[in-house]
Motif scaffolding. Sequence first.
Motif, mmCIF file in Angstrom:
data_model
loop_
_atom_site.group_PDB
_atom_site.id
_atom_site.type_symbol
_atom_site.label_atom_id
_atom_site.label_comp_id
_atom_site.label_asym_id
_atom_site.label_seq_id
_atom_site.Cartn_x
_atom_site.Cartn_y
_atom_site.Cartn_z
ATOM 1 N N SER A 45 31.952 32.149 49.965
ATOM 2 C CA SER A 45 32.344 31.963 51.257
ATOM 3 C C SER A 45 33.253 33.206 51.944
ATOM 4 C CB SER A 45 33.362 30.778 51.322
ATOM 5 O OG SER A 45 34.266 30.766 50.356
ATOM 6 N N PHE A 46 32.968 34.466 51.086
ATOM 7 C CA PHE A 46 33.726 35.200 51.660
ATOM 8 C C PHE A 46 32.824 36.644 51.952
ATOM 9 C CE2 PHE A 46 34.097 36.521 47.186
ATOM 10 C CZ PHE A 46 33.963 37.942 47.303
ATOM 11 N N LEU A 47 33.176 37.475 52.965
ATOM 12 C CA LEU A 47 32.434 38.499 53.308
ATOM 13 C C LEU A 47 32.935 39.812 52.420
ATOM 14 C CD1 LEU A 47 30.030 39.792 55.085
ATOM 15 C CD2 LEU A 47 31.975 40.274 56.663
ATOM 16 N N SER A 48 34.123 39.970 52.231
ATOM 17 C CA SER A 48 34.761 40.958 51.627
ATOM 18 C C SER A 48 36.351 40.431 51.276
ATOM 19 C CB SER A 48 34.994 42.426 52.335
ATOM 20 O OG SER A 48 35.696 42.256 53.473
ATOM 21 N N ILE A 49 36.665 41.343 50.312
ATOM 22 C CA ILE A 49 38.167 40.979 49.829
ATOM 23 C C ILE A 49 38.581 42.249 49.263
ATOM 24 C CG2 ILE A 49 37.551 40.417 47.119
ATOM 25 C CD1 ILE A 49 39.990 38.618 47.238
ATOM 26 N N ALA A 50 40.139 42.636 49.933
ATOM 27 C CA ALA A 50 40.915 43.978 49.698
ATOM 28 C C ALA A 50 42.128 43.476 49.189
ATOM 29 C CB ALA A 50 40.736 44.677 50.804
ATOM 30 N N GLY A 61 45.593 51.082 50.542
ATOM 31 C CA GLY A 61 44.585 50.388 49.863
ATOM 32 C C GLY A 61 44.554 50.671 48.472
ATOM 33 N N LEU A 62 44.165 49.590 47.899
ATOM 34 C CA LEU A 62 44.057 49.835 46.545
ATOM 35 C C LEU A 62 42.553 49.676 45.818
ATOM 36 C CD1 LEU A 62 47.215 47.645 45.178
ATOM 37 C CD2 LEU A 62 46.830 49.966 45.460
ATOM 38 N N ILE A 63 42.123 48.477 46.413
ATOM 39 C CA ILE A 63 40.609 48.156 45.829
ATOM 40 C C ILE A 63 40.153 46.996 46.819
ATOM 41 C CG2 ILE A 63 41.275 46.127 44.404
ATOM 42 C CD1 ILE A 63 39.167 47.396 42.331
ATOM 43 N N ARG A 64 38.617 47.294 47.072
ATOM 44 C CA ARG A 64 37.970 46.576 48.108
ATOM 45 C C ARG A 64 36.594 46.003 47.272
ATOM 46 N NH1 ARG A 64 38.592 46.195 53.725
ATOM 47 N NH2 ARG A 64 36.614 45.283 54.382
ATOM 48 N N VAL A 70 32.037 47.799 45.119
ATOM 49 C CA VAL A 70 33.401 47.886 44.645
ATOM 50 C C VAL A 70 33.921 49.244 45.126
ATOM 51 C CG1 VAL A 70 35.278 47.714 42.994
ATOM 52 C CG2 VAL A 70 33.416 45.951 42.665
ATOM 53 N N LYS A 71 34.747 49.205 45.995
ATOM 54 C CA LYS A 71 35.396 50.651 46.164
ATOM 55 C C LYS A 71 36.845 50.624 45.759
ATOM 56 C CE LYS A 71 36.136 53.756 50.110
ATOM 57 N NZ LYS A 71 36.395 53.855 51.451
ATOM 58 N N ARG A 72 37.091 51.803 45.230
ATOM 59 C CA ARG A 72 38.590 51.923 44.723
ATOM 60 C C ARG A 72 39.087 53.086 45.436
ATOM 61 N NH1 ARG A 72 35.539 50.639 40.618
ATOM 62 N NH2 ARG A 72 36.420 49.105 38.846
ATOM 63 N N TYR A 73 40.252 52.940 46.012
ATOM 64 C CA TYR A 73 40.680 53.810 46.832
ATOM 65 C C TYR A 73 42.066 54.713 46.058
ATOM 66 C CZ TYR A 73 39.652 50.772 50.783
ATOM 67 O OH TYR A 73 39.081 49.844 51.566
ATOM 68 N N SER A 74 42.123 55.838 46.466
ATOM 69 C CA SER A 74 42.951 56.979 45.473
ATOM 70 C C SER A 74 44.544 56.203 45.356
ATOM 71 C CB SER A 74 43.033 58.025 46.159
ATOM 72 O OG SER A 74 43.879 58.092 47.478
ATOM 73 N N TYR A 75 44.610 55.779 43.992
ATOM 74 C CA TYR A 75 46.083 55.395 43.461
ATOM 75 C C TYR A 75 46.208 55.854 42.294
ATOM 76 C CZ TYR A 75 49.588 51.788 43.179
ATOM 77 O OH TYR A 75 50.529 50.815 43.032
ATOM 78 N N VAL A 104 41.328 38.599 52.438
ATOM 79 C CA VAL A 104 40.137 37.796 52.420
ATOM 80 C C VAL A 104 39.418 37.824 53.749
ATOM 81 C CG1 VAL A 104 38.715 35.852 51.618
ATOM 82 C CG2 VAL A 104 40.726 36.454 50.600
ATOM 83 N N HIS A 105 38.308 38.550 54.102
ATOM 84 C CA HIS A 105 37.662 38.490 55.310
ATOM 85 C C HIS A 105 36.177 37.345 54.988
ATOM 86 C CE1 HIS A 105 39.794 41.964 56.631
ATOM 87 N NE2 HIS A 105 39.462 42.612 55.400
ATOM 88 N N ALA A 106 36.271 36.370 55.620
ATOM 89 C CA ALA A 106 35.571 35.237 55.667
ATOM 90 C C ALA A 106 34.128 35.590 56.255
ATOM 91 C CB ALA A 106 36.019 34.026 56.215
ATOM 92 N N ASN A 107 33.026 34.863 55.798
ATOM 93 C CA ASN A 107 31.841 35.020 56.590
ATOM 94 C C ASN A 107 31.818 34.332 58.044
ATOM 95 O OD1 ASN A 107 30.321 35.902 54.448
ATOM 96 N ND2 ASN A 107 30.364 34.210 53.403
#
Length: 194
Positions: A45-50, A61-64, A70-75, A104-107
């Motif tokens: 039930s989610f489109l993306s989570i970050a 931003g840490l991780i998405r 999966v995308k990791r931001y520079s940390y 949490v970005h929902a559908n």
Amino acid sequence: MSRKMLFIKLLLLLVHYANQSQAQYLKNCNEDVLLKCPGFPSESSFLSIAWYKVINQDKRGLIRRNKDEVKRYSYNRSIEFGENQGLFLQSVTPEDSGTYECAVHANVGGQNRNDMVNLMVNECLTKAETTTITNVSNTSQATQPCHKQVEGLPIMWSILGYLGVGLGKIILSLICIGVIRVCRSSRRQQQRRW
């Protein structure tokens, strides 16, 4: 009619802020921690989570995760998604303390969520290493270490010692006063002779 609308808006705001929960985590230094996203929906039930770290009201931003990517931001540390899309941090330090946000970005048709999580990491304690010092002497004889027990002086000896020091000071003061008087009187006699 306006009072009812105001009451409904107030009620909706309260429900909105009640959903914006803030979980608390207290961990020791060098422990692993899994920050769970409060009220996380089911996987489908989610489109993306970050995950973000909030620093002075700015989000970093840490991780998405989008469905498959999966995308990791520079940390400055290694971060991973854990169970139920929680944020997994290995060997946390006091620098990791702070507020984290789970977005949490929902559908379509679902509800987006932004939840805050507080992490507090205790200071790192280091154990002091014991060091053994060995004295080596150049003697041909083997000497046994001296294991004498130190004994305190009896109270009577302590009192007598303080009295002796006090009397010694008084006697020295009287002697100094006598020497000063003798010096003054000899000067006066010399002045009269002149």
